[in-house]
Design an enzyme around this catalytic site. Structure first.
Site, PDB file in Angstrom:
ATOM      1  N   ASN A   1      -8.014  -0.693 -13.335  1.00  0.00           N
ATOM      2  CA  ASN A   1      -8.644  -1.816 -12.640  1.00  0.00           C
ATOM      3  C   ASN A   1     -10.036  -1.471 -12.115  1.00  0.00           C
ATOM      4  OD1 ASN A   1      -7.883  -0.153 -10.538  1.00  0.00           O
ATOM      5  ND2 ASN A   1      -6.376  -1.567  -9.671  1.00  0.00           N
TER       6      ASN A   1
ATOM      7  N   ARG B   1     -11.621   2.457   0.465  1.00  0.00           N
ATOM      8  CA  ARG B   1     -10.530   2.594   1.417  1.00  0.00           C
ATOM      9  C   ARG B   1     -11.091   2.329   2.814  1.00  0.00           C
ATOM     10  NH1 ARG B   1      -8.092   1.859  -2.426  1.00  0.00           N
ATOM     11  NH2 ARG B   1      -6.351   3.016  -3.331  1.00  0.00           N
TER      12      ARG B   1
ATOM     13  N   GLN C   1      -2.207  -1.645   5.757  1.00  0.00           N
ATOM     14  CA  GLN C   1      -2.081  -2.782   4.857  1.00  0.00           C
ATOM     15  C   GLN C   1      -0.604  -3.156   4.730  1.00  0.00           C
ATOM     16  OE1 GLN C   1      -6.073  -2.446   2.123  1.00  0.00           O
ATOM     17  NE2 GLN C   1      -4.181  -1.795   1.202  1.00  0.00           N
TER      18      GLN C   1
ATOM     19  N   HIS D   1      -6.429  -7.164   0.058  1.00  0.00           N
ATOM     20  CA  HIS D   1      -6.730  -6.146  -0.956  1.00  0.00           C
ATOM     21  C   HIS D   1      -6.379  -6.690  -2.345  1.00  0.00           C
ATOM     22  CE1 HIS D   1      -6.609  -1.555  -1.949  1.00  0.00           C
ATOM     23  NE2 HIS D   1      -7.405  -2.241  -2.757  1.00  0.00           N
TER      24      HIS D   1
END
Length: 386
Positions: free
Chosen positions: A147, A285, A314, A333
């Site tokens: 990705n 991050r 998260q 995210h």
């Protein structure tokens, strides 16, 4: 037989999709640079479908159960008595995504004596305590490059959104207004600005390549300097450190992994050296940027905008200050979890499982920790506390 514990994000609030906006995905031959896409023996899913949520199961159930293995899928990963903690005790494999990470702390690894493999369905394995994985002989693997371009596209979108102040202008439309002066008072052109990336690996370099046509001045810092021909092709200025680069840039994008050297890198001190009114984009991050320093910089005007899709923890709690700070463009995210990316990281997860279950080597580029040491991509990208 193995027990595979898979932690995925929840299904859409209106249920798992019965149909999709598009009928399929473009067919890619390989990644930029020549690395081949995931090559599992087969897949049991339709590319372009929602695979990263609980009902999608990364397309793994048929593959595993036909071979006698057990697959447990849950989104319940945090808090005392979570399904993740209950199931972890006798799990052989844990699969998690950076977007909904199952935090494999040293304490959790110690309570999982059968754990042998931790797979990141995506890229970025900092939710695993790598030192503990090394100590306990747990192999850590991720689907490298799956990705990277998805995230690079998201970065460019966020840069343009901040600089052009897109989101407030769109809100005026939703509110029924036509407030042109309000919509342009913080809107600038990207052309001519100095844009720098912290790290120029797969994602950072892809961002630089996509920004080149915007006629900007490009900068980068990385522990591994790019070849001279790449620097010349893109007109790059190299800086030894982020501290050296930051004062020169109107826009800084963070594309580095989280490890002890990068944690809290963008703190009050470093942000103060940036140009007043610079923009900071972080899809890497959250803990690379000091949470409260970012808020202070936006409130004071030192930063003109902050955007990203990475938070800590998260999912972010409802009272996380990044939800309400001024001039932000935060999203959940999602940058690396487009339907296109999901097809690749689901296929790569299966490829890793096929190799591990058959006792065959996992691709070197997928490895983060192996044989009680950083390995493969991990050896080039991470550092440990020891």
């Amino acid at each position: 037989m193995a027990k595979i514990l898979c932690v995925l994000y929840d299904d859409p609030v209106d249920g798992y999709p019965a149909s999709y906006a598009r009928d399929g995905l473009p067919v890619l031959d390989r990644y930029p640079g020549g690395q081949s896409l995931p090559t599992p023996e087969a897949i049991d899913f339709t590319p372009g479908h929602l695979l990263g949520s609980v009902s999608g199961e990364l397309g793994l159930r048929r593959f595993l159960e036909e071979r006698g293995h057990t697959l447990v899928v849950t989104s319940d990963k945090d808090g005392d008595g979570s399904a993740f903690d209950r199931e972890l005790a006798d799990a052989d494999v844990v699969i998690s995504q950076p977007f909904w990470p199952a935090y494999l702390t040293a304490e959790r690894i110690a309570r999982a004596p059968q754990l042998k493999l931790a797979i990141t369905a995506g890229i970025g394995s900092d939710h695993v305590d790598l030192d503990a994985a090394i100590a306990h002989g747990v192999t850590v693997a991720e689907v490298t490059y799956c990705n990277s371009i998805s995230v690079a596209e998201h970065v460019v979108m966020m840069i343009l959104s901040l600089v052009r102040d897109y989101l407030p202008a769109h809100q005026w439309v939703l509110d029924g207004g036509w407030n042109i002066a309000d919509s342009v008072r913080r809107s600038y052109d990207l052309e001519g600005m100095h844009v720098g990336t912290v790290a120029a690996g797969r994602i950072g370099l892809a961002v630089l390549r996509r920004l080149k046509p915007f006629d900007v001045h490009l900068h980068y810092t990385d522990r591994h300097r790019l070849p001279a021909e790449v620097e010349q092709e893109l007109g790059l200025t190299f800086h030894p450190t982020a501290a050296d680069m930051a004062p020169h840039c109107d826009v800084v994008t963070i594309n580095a992994p989280l490890h002890p050297e990068t944690e809290n890198l963008f703190d009050d001190e470093l942000i103060a050296t940036m140009k007043r009114g610079a923009y900071l984009i972080n899809t890497a991050r959250a803990r690379i940027a000091d949470r409260d320093a970012v808020v202070r910089a936006l409130e004071s005007g030192q930063l003109a905008g902050y955007a990203g899709d990475v938070w800590f923890p998260q999912p972010a709690p409802a009272d996380h200050p990044w939800r309400t700070m001024p001039h932000h463009g935060m999203t959940p995210h999602i940058s690396g979890s487009s339907l296109s990316a999901q097809a690749r990281y689901a296929a790569g997860t299966r490829e890793i499982l096929e190799a591990w279950l058959a006792g065959k080597p996992i691709r070197d580029e997928y490895l983060i920790v192996h044989d009680k040491a950083l390995a493969g991509t991990g050896a080039r990208s991470y550092s440990t506390r020891s």
